[in-house]
Design a protein around this motif. Structure first.
Motif, short mmCIF file in Angstrom:
data_model
loop_
_atom_site.label_atom_id
_atom_site.label_comp_id
_atom_site.label_asym_id
_atom_site.label_seq_id
_atom_site.Cartn_x
_atom_site.Cartn_y
_atom_site.Cartn_z
N ARG A 44 0.84 -1.21 0.00
CA ARG A 44 0.00 0.00 0.00
C ARG A 44 0.87 1.25 0.00
O ARG A 44 0.52 2.26 -0.60
CB ARG A 44 -0.92 -0.02 1.22
CG ARG A 44 -1.86 1.16 1.33
CD ARG A 44 -2.88 1.15 0.20
NE ARG A 44 -3.79 2.26 0.32
CZ ARG A 44 -3.68 3.39 -0.36
NH1 ARG A 44 -2.71 3.57 -1.22
NH2 ARG A 44 -4.56 4.36 -0.20
N SER A 45 2.02 1.18 0.65
CA SER A 45 2.89 2.35 0.68
C SER A 45 3.57 2.59 -0.67
O SER A 45 4.06 3.68 -0.92
CB SER A 45 3.94 2.21 1.78
OG SER A 45 4.87 1.20 1.44
N THR B 233 1.95 2.18 -3.64
CA THR B 233 0.96 2.56 -4.65
C THR B 233 0.06 3.65 -4.11
O THR B 233 0.04 3.93 -2.92
CB THR B 233 0.09 1.35 -5.05
OG1 THR B 233 -0.66 0.93 -3.91
CG2 THR B 233 0.92 0.21 -5.58
N SER B 234 -0.71 4.22 -5.00
CA SER B 234 -1.64 5.28 -4.59
C SER B 234 -3.06 4.77 -4.45
O SER B 234 -3.96 5.55 -4.19
CB SER B 234 -1.59 6.42 -5.61
OG SER B 234 -1.99 5.92 -6.87
N ASN B 235 -3.25 3.48 -4.62
CA ASN B 235 -4.59 2.93 -4.68
C ASN B 235 -4.60 1.57 -3.98
O ASN B 235 -3.76 0.72 -4.27
CB ASN B 235 -4.94 2.79 -6.17
CG ASN B 235 -6.28 2.16 -6.44
OD1 ASN B 235 -6.73 1.31 -5.70
ND2 ASN B 235 -6.88 2.57 -7.52
N ASP C 52 -4.64 -1.42 -6.40
CA ASP C 52 -3.34 -1.64 -7.02
C ASP C 52 -2.39 -2.31 -6.05
O ASP C 52 -1.56 -3.14 -6.45
CB ASP C 52 -2.74 -0.32 -7.51
CG ASP C 52 -3.48 0.27 -8.69
OD1 ASP C 52 -4.24 -0.48 -9.36
OD2 ASP C 52 -3.32 1.48 -8.95
N ALA C 53 -2.50 -1.97 -4.76
CA ALA C 53 -1.64 -2.58 -3.75
C ALA C 53 -1.93 -4.08 -3.64
O ALA C 53 -1.01 -4.89 -3.53
CB ALA C 53 -1.84 -1.89 -2.41
N ARG D 73 6.77 -3.19 -8.77
CA ARG D 73 6.23 -1.83 -8.88
C ARG D 73 7.06 -0.99 -9.84
O ARG D 73 6.52 -0.22 -10.63
CB ARG D 73 6.18 -1.16 -7.50
CG ARG D 73 5.58 0.20 -7.51
CD ARG D 73 4.13 0.16 -7.93
NE ARG D 73 3.61 1.50 -8.03
CZ ARG D 73 2.80 1.90 -8.98
NH1 ARG D 73 2.37 1.08 -9.89
NH2 ARG D 73 2.38 3.14 -9.01
N TRP E 296 5.76 0.74 -13.25
CA TRP E 296 5.94 2.18 -13.46
C TRP E 296 6.62 2.44 -14.79
O TRP E 296 6.25 3.35 -15.52
CB TRP E 296 6.76 2.74 -12.30
CG TRP E 296 7.14 4.16 -12.46
CD1 TRP E 296 6.33 5.25 -12.30
CD2 TRP E 296 8.42 4.66 -12.84
NE1 TRP E 296 7.04 6.40 -12.55
CE2 TRP E 296 8.32 6.06 -12.88
CE3 TRP E 296 9.63 4.07 -13.13
CZ2 TRP E 296 9.39 6.87 -13.21
CZ3 TRP E 296 10.70 4.88 -13.46
CH2 TRP E 296 10.57 6.26 -13.50
N ARG F 267 4.27 2.01 -17.86
CA ARG F 267 3.03 2.78 -17.87
C ARG F 267 2.76 3.35 -19.27
O ARG F 267 3.67 3.64 -20.03
CB ARG F 267 3.04 3.89 -16.84
CG ARG F 267 3.89 5.07 -17.21
CD ARG F 267 3.85 6.12 -16.12
NE ARG F 267 4.45 7.33 -16.55
CZ ARG F 267 5.75 7.59 -16.46
NH1 ARG F 267 6.55 6.70 -15.94
NH2 ARG F 267 6.23 8.73 -16.88
#
Length: 180
Positions: free
Chosen positions: A37-38, A40-42, A45-46, A82, A86, A89
């Motif tokens: 969770r830390s 990602t922003s969602n 997604d985490a 991650r 990224w 993307r």
């Protein structure tokens, strides 16, 4: 965390092959979810990120020599996954021969903008002194209602009602309406 131990494909249901993996996920799943969770922003997604990292860990389970360092291995898998996401993307820019036409918003006439500002100040000066002070402090000095109330020595409710009445007067000001 039950979704992590529920098989998606029945042919891949080999949780019995590595029972230590299942117990590891049950024991450390919450902490690993916080780590994901830390990154990602969602939250969704985490969860996806953690599932991917745990899948990679599961596939490498028999190659991991020191099971005391599993947290570090999974965290590294989280970060690497991650980073890969990224880098991959989607980019919505495409090179082309000609530049697209820009949509130009017509800029207002500076003289008209100045006339509107002058009309606004004249309308503000026609307000009673107390309302004028509150409007200037709230909207020109960008103070909060509490700061305005403290500065003028009145209650917050007084500031709210006086500003509301002042804005009503400004909306009904004929000179200001004509300039707009």
């Amino acid at each position: 965390m039950t979704a992590l131990t529920t098989p998606v494909c029945t042919s891949a249901s080999t949780a019995a092959v590595y029972p230590s993996f299942s117990s590891y996920v049950r024991a450390r799943g919450t902490a690993l979810q916080r780590t994901a969770r830390s990154l990602t922003s969602n939250p969704c997604d985490a969860e996806d990120l953690l599932q991917t990292a745990l899948t990679k860990t599961y596939l490498a389970w028999d190659r991991i020599e020191d099971h005391r360092a599993l947290d570090g291995y999974v965290r590294r898998a989280l970060v690497n996954t991650r980073t890969s996401q990224w880098r991959k993307r989607k980019v919505d820019e495409f090179p082309c021969e000609e530049l697209p036409e820009r949509e130009e918003t017509p800029a207002g006439d500076p003289a008209e903008q100045q006339a509107l500002r002058d009309a606004m100040w004249r309308a503000v000066h026609r307000l009673p002194a107390r309302q004028r002070a509150m409007v200037v402090l709230r909207y020109y000095e960008d103070m909060t209602e509490v700061q305005t109330a403290e500065l003028l020595g009145v209650s917050v409710g007084t500031v709210k009602s006086a500003v509301s009445r002042a804005l009503g007067k400004l909306r009904e000001d004929p000179e200001l309406a004509a300039a707009a």
